[in-house]
Design a protein around this motif. Sequence first.
Motif, short mmCIF file in Angstrom:
data_model
loop_
_atom_site.label_atom_id
_atom_site.label_comp_id
_atom_site.label_asym_id
_atom_site.label_seq_id
_atom_site.Cartn_x
_atom_site.Cartn_y
_atom_site.Cartn_z
N GLN A 163 13.62 40.22 -0.03
CA GLN A 163 14.41 41.35 0.47
C GLN A 163 13.91 42.67 -0.12
O GLN A 163 13.83 43.68 0.58
N ILE A 168 15.76 37.13 -2.93
CA ILE A 168 15.96 38.50 -3.44
C ILE A 168 14.62 39.23 -3.51
O ILE A 168 14.52 40.39 -3.09
N GLU A 174 25.82 38.82 -4.84
CA GLU A 174 26.13 38.23 -3.54
C GLU A 174 25.59 36.80 -3.46
O GLU A 174 26.28 35.91 -2.99
N HIS A 188 20.92 47.99 -6.81
CA HIS A 188 20.79 47.25 -5.55
C HIS A 188 20.40 45.79 -5.81
O HIS A 188 20.96 44.88 -5.20
N SER A 196 11.88 45.67 2.07
CA SER A 196 12.75 46.82 2.29
C SER A 196 11.95 48.07 2.67
O SER A 196 12.50 49.00 3.26
N LEU A 251 22.49 42.30 -4.97
CA LEU A 251 21.90 41.15 -4.27
C LEU A 251 22.11 39.87 -5.07
O LEU A 251 22.43 38.83 -4.51
#
Length: 90
Positions: free
Chosen positions: A31, A28, A51, A44, A35, A48
């Motif tokens: 990511q 995470i 998920e 957001h 980004s 994450l």
Amino acid sequence: SKLEHSIALASRKRGIDQERLDQLISGIQRQVETSGEAEVLSSHIGELVMEGLRQIDSVAYIRFASVYRDFSEARDFEEFASTVQQAAKE
């Protein structure tokens, strides 16, 4: 540290290997860092986490979602858990 704490609470007493949780947290963070965004919305990051937990453990996923989505009634929890069960069957 807030991310680590939230994931630790959701996965408490679930027997999930700490290494797996550390990999989730690192993934995470990676990511978010890659980004290219100057600011990343907490929503957001929450998505994450959801998920990632969904793939690791359905109970931890539901626990996190219940706080993240601010379930206010037992019915909210039941409906969400039902969708998780249906997705697991597919």
